[in-house]
Every structure is written in structure tokens, then in C-alpha cells.
Design an enzyme around this catalytic site. Structure first.
Site, PDB file in Angstrom:
ATOM      1  N   HIS A  62       0.806  -1.223   0.000  1.00  0.00           N
ATOM      2  CA  HIS A  62       0.000   0.000   0.000  1.00  0.00           C
ATOM      3  C   HIS A  62       0.836   1.270   0.000  1.00  0.00           C
ATOM      4  O   HIS A  62       1.833   1.387   0.700  1.00  0.00           O
ATOM      5  CB  HIS A  62      -1.065  -0.014   1.100  1.00  0.00           C
ATOM      6  CG  HIS A  62      -0.586   0.032   2.524  1.00  0.00           C
ATOM      7  ND1 HIS A  62      -0.440   1.198   3.214  1.00  0.00           N
ATOM      8  CD2 HIS A  62      -0.286  -0.948   3.402  1.00  0.00           C
ATOM      9  CE1 HIS A  62      -0.070   0.934   4.453  1.00  0.00           C
ATOM     10  NE2 HIS A  62       0.048  -0.353   4.601  1.00  0.00           N
ATOM     11  N   ASP A 163       5.618   1.872   6.938  1.00  0.00           N
ATOM     12  CA  ASP A 163       4.305   1.244   6.732  1.00  0.00           C
ATOM     13  C   ASP A 163       3.531   2.097   5.745  1.00  0.00           C
ATOM     14  O   ASP A 163       2.955   3.107   6.134  1.00  0.00           O
ATOM     15  CB  ASP A 163       3.583   1.139   8.082  1.00  0.00           C
ATOM     16  CG  ASP A 163       2.170   0.604   7.968  1.00  0.00           C
ATOM     17  OD1 ASP A 163       1.813   0.078   6.902  1.00  0.00           O
ATOM     18  OD2 ASP A 163       1.421   0.738   8.964  1.00  0.00           O
ATOM     19  N   GLU A 193      -5.297   1.575   2.393  1.00  0.00           N
ATOM     20  CA  GLU A 193      -5.150   0.411   3.276  1.00  0.00           C
ATOM     21  C   GLU A 193      -5.389   0.786   4.726  1.00  0.00           C
ATOM     22  O   GLU A 193      -6.017   0.052   5.485  1.00  0.00           O
ATOM     23  CB  GLU A 193      -3.739  -0.201   3.125  1.00  0.00           C
ATOM     24  CG  GLU A 193      -3.582  -1.559   3.812  1.00  0.00           C
ATOM     25  CD  GLU A 193      -3.159  -1.500   5.278  1.00  0.00           C
ATOM     26  OE1 GLU A 193      -3.157  -2.549   5.922  1.00  0.00           O
ATOM     27  OE2 GLU A 193      -2.840  -0.400   5.795  1.00  0.00           O
ATOM     28  N   GLU A 194      -4.872   1.956   5.097  1.00  0.00           N
ATOM     29  CA  GLU A 194      -4.908   2.357   6.513  1.00  0.00           C
ATOM     30  C   GLU A 194      -6.318   2.676   7.019  1.00  0.00           C
ATOM     31  O   GLU A 194      -6.536   2.833   8.207  1.00  0.00           O
ATOM     32  CB  GLU A 194      -3.978   3.564   6.756  1.00  0.00           C
ATOM     33  CG  GLU A 194      -2.489   3.277   6.530  1.00  0.00           C
ATOM     34  CD  GLU A 194      -1.889   2.323   7.551  1.00  0.00           C
ATOM     35  OE1 GLU A 194      -2.582   1.926   8.492  1.00  0.00           O
ATOM     36  OE2 GLU A 194      -0.713   1.969   7.375  1.00  0.00           O
ATOM     37  N   ASP A 216       3.935  -6.078   3.638  1.00  0.00           N
ATOM     38  CA  ASP A 216       3.640  -5.010   4.598  1.00  0.00           C
ATOM     39  C   ASP A 216       4.591  -5.147   5.786  1.00  0.00           C
ATOM     40  O   ASP A 216       5.465  -6.004   5.782  1.00  0.00           O
ATOM     41  CB  ASP A 216       2.165  -5.113   5.041  1.00  0.00           C
ATOM     42  CG  ASP A 216       1.566  -3.762   5.412  1.00  0.00           C
ATOM     43  OD1 ASP A 216       2.298  -2.897   5.954  1.00  0.00           O
ATOM     44  OD2 ASP A 216       0.366  -3.565   5.184  1.00  0.00           O
ATOM     45  N   HIS A 302       3.326   2.912  13.187  1.00  0.00           N
ATOM     46  CA  HIS A 302       2.406   4.051  13.290  1.00  0.00           C
ATOM     47  C   HIS A 302       2.946   5.178  14.171  1.00  0.00           C
ATOM     48  O   HIS A 302       2.187   6.050  14.579  1.00  0.00           O
ATOM     49  CB  HIS A 302       0.993   3.630  13.715  1.00  0.00           C
ATOM     50  CG  HIS A 302       0.238   2.963  12.600  1.00  0.00           C
ATOM     51  ND1 HIS A 302      -1.143   2.949  12.530  1.00  0.00           N
ATOM     52  CD2 HIS A 302       0.673   2.306  11.499  1.00  0.00           C
ATOM     53  CE1 HIS A 302      -1.510   2.292  11.419  1.00  0.00           C
ATOM     54  NE2 HIS A 302      -0.413   1.893  10.796  1.00  0.00           N
TER      55      HIS A 302
HETATM   56 CO    CO Z   1      -0.403   0.701   9.002  1.00  0.00          CO
HETATM   57 ZN    ZN Z   2       0.627  -1.268   6.384  1.00  0.00          ZN
END
Ligand code: CO
Ligand code: ZN
Length: 330
Positions: A62, A163, A193-194, A216, A302
Site C-alpha cells: 500500500h 508502513d 489500506e490504513e 507489509d 504508526h
Molecule cells: Co499501518
Molecule cells: Zn501497512
């Protein structure tokens, strides 16, 4: 590969606003793809044709990143905001964000009565240097991504948005190295995606692959007082067995392990207690697909200093390329 990673992780691209990412990735893949397309949601899809003897395979990484969106501008020109994806209040104080038009902002929060407690998101604000609502250079609905420079220290790489820009880098690099494949391979650089693997969902629905492989990040158990998890930095890419959203296809997991063992690629097995990936959407699209995930172990997911190991990245590329270059007997 660090040049590519730096370029990808420092770019702007909160969920739903991935156009700058698309522009960055397209020239990287163009010389190696047989076809390139962009669908209605904005997924960038590169097809590498096989010799006709294999399966239809969708690889997903992503492009989007977590971020914030302006929900209100005060008359003094400060911005209240909402989250795009998993943004945690304890990562916000003093951080810097950038909007699509280049405007920078600083995040702070309302007065804290108790410094041991953290305000929720809605008691934070962004200062973009405006002195009134009228001269504010951004408006409600504008999205911002976090800003942090890429850092390499030995084999450890740190940045915001590893990410999943690292997944994008792994997919790009695997495409570059993939000389020939029996499979009809679609590399999907997915959107949103998030906010719930939405891009992968429509792409898988349209492509209807036999096999889906997401690339990922996954969290690790190798930091102080971490939740016990048998994944560490530097011990190889992780082959996902289970996360909160899916159970990987057992045959595909077996095949991934076999390819790694045959090729002398170190690997770990991943059981992730929370979170999921694009593989989840691919697995249950249409009549279903055999889906799995190659995860790059990553600390501080994150946060704005997501940290991983370059050796795991390199071995992730090797593993993905090996899987795609050989028959998939599941
Ligand atoms: Co993420
Ligand atoms: Zn991810």
C-alpha cells in the site's frame, strides 16, 4: 536501495490522497512492466506477463500512509483535525505535518491539567502560521501527512511511513529483478489500506487472482516490555501465519517456507495479535484467493520513527522474487 526507500518514505500520501506516490512509483516500474493501469480508486497496477503455465498472482503493497484531516478552522487560524487511519495521540505533540500544497504545520494540544495524561485527538490542533481563519492557507477537508527525514544508522533504517512504503520498495525491487515468471503477476500499489484495505479490495475484486501476496510491515517483540511476539529485527522477513484479520493459506505458507529454505533466505513465522493487511481483502474477494503476506519486521509502527533492518528488506525482496519466479503448487 536506500535511495529508493528515502524517496518513498519522505513523500506525501495519506489515505485517499495518493497521487504524489503514484507519480513517484510509476517511472520506477514502467521499464519492467508489460502493462500499467490506474483504477477508479487510484490503485496503480503493473502487470508482468508469465509464460502461460502459471497462476494469476496479485502482489499488494500500500502506497497510503496514516495522516490527519482538517475538520475545523478556528477564527484565530488554528486547525482542529481528525485522524486518517491509526493515529495515536501520544505520538503527536510537537510533530510536524505537511499538506498536499506544501504548507507545513506544527501539532500541539490544549492546556494539560495533568501532565501524566494525554489529551485525545480532538484536543490537539495544528498551527500553520496563520493569524486568522481568512488568511489560513488550508481548509476543511485538506489532508496532511507527517514529516520526518529518513535516517540510516548501520543496517537500521528509520522513517515515517515505512508502513508501507517499504512494502512498495520491496515490490518494485522484486519486479525489477524478476527476469521471467510462469505467472501472470499484477503488482498492485494499493490505496486506502490504513482506513480498511479498501484499495486492495476493489483491485482483487477486479483482477480475481488465484493467489494474493501482500507485502507489509509487522510489529516485533524485541523492545523493552513489548507484548511477547516471536519476531525480531534482523532475523529475516516474516511469513505471516495469522493476524487479526486473516489466517494465511496454509499451502501458501508452506510454499513460502520451502522457497526460503531452498534459497537459504532467513525467515521468521509471524502470528500478529492485532492488525491486518491487504492480504485479508484479497483472500475474501469474489470466490476467494489463496492469500498470504511477507512482512518486514518493524518497530514503533504508526509512530513517525518506524524502524526496521535493511537485511530483512533485502531478504524480503529475494523471497518475493523466488516465489514469483517458480511454480506455485499449493
Ligand atoms: Co499501518
Ligand atoms: Zn501497512
Amino acid at each position: 536501495m536506500n535511495d529508493l526507500i528515502k524517496k518513498l518514505v519522505e513523500a506525501y500520501g495519506p489515505s485517499g490522497f495518493e497521487e504524489q506516490m503514484r507519480e513517484l512509483i510509476r517511472p520506477e516500474i514502467e521499464p519492467y512492466a508489460d502493462e500499467i493501469s490506474v483504477d477508479a480508486l487510484g490503485n496503480l497496477i503493473a502487470r508482468k506477463k508469465g509464460d502461460g503455465s502459471g497462476l494469476k498472482v496479485m502482489v499488494a503493497a500500500h502506497m497510503d500512509e496514516i495522516g490527519v484531516m482538517v475538520s475545523h478552522v478556528t477564527k484565530e487560524g488554528f486547525l482542529r483535525f481528525t485522524n486518517i487511519g491509526g493515529v495515536f495521540p501520544h505520538n503527536l505533540m510537537g510533530s510536524r505535518v505537511q499538506f498536499a500544497n506544501g504548507v507545513m504545520g506544527v501539532i500541539y494540544c490544549d492546556k494539560l491539567e495533568d501532565r501524566g495524561k494525554i489529551h485525545p485527538l480532538n484536543k490537539h490542533f495544528i498551527d500553520v502560521g496563520a493569524s486568522s481563519k481568512e488568511d489560513c492557507p488550508v481548509r476543511v477537508g485538506d489532508a496532511a501527512g507527517f514529516v520526518r527525514p529518513f535516517m540510516a544508522q548501520g543496517s537500521r533504517l528509520t522513517a515515517k511511513s515505512m508502513d508501507d512504503r517499504i512494502g512498495c520498495a520491496v515490490a518494485i525491487e522484486a519486479l525489477k529483478r524478476l527476469k521471467a515468471t510462469p505467472h501472470d503477476v499484477y503488482f498492485v500499489f494499493s490505496v486506502q489500506e490504513e482506513v480498511g484495505t479498501r484499495g486492495a479490495q476493489t483491485a482483487a475484486q477486479a483482477l480475481n487472482p488465484d493467489v494474493g501476496i501482500a507485502v507489509d510491515v509487522t510489529t516485533t517483540g524485541d523492545i523493552p516490555e513489548a507484548r511477547p511476539m516471536d519476531v525480531s529485527l534482523g532475523k529475516g522477513p516474516a511469513i505471516k501465519v495469522k493476524d487479526a484479520g486473516m489466517i494465511a493459506h496454509a499451502g501458501l505458507v508452506r510454499l513460502m517456507r520451502q522457497r526460503a529454505e531452498e534459497s537459504g533466505i532467513p525467515f521468521q513465522l509471524e502470528v500478529l495479535l492485532g492488525g491486518s493487511t491487504d492480504a485479508r481483502s484479497i483472500q475474501i474477494a469474489n470466490g476467494g484467493a489463496a492469500a498470504g503476506c511477507i512482512s518486514i519486521p518493524c518497530r514503533y509502527v504508526h509512530s513517525q520513527s518506524e524502524t526496521l533492518d535493511a537485511d530483512d528488506v533485502e531478504n524480503g525482496v529475494k523471497l518475493l522474487a523466488e516465489i514469483l519466479a517458480n511454480p506455485l503448487a499449493l
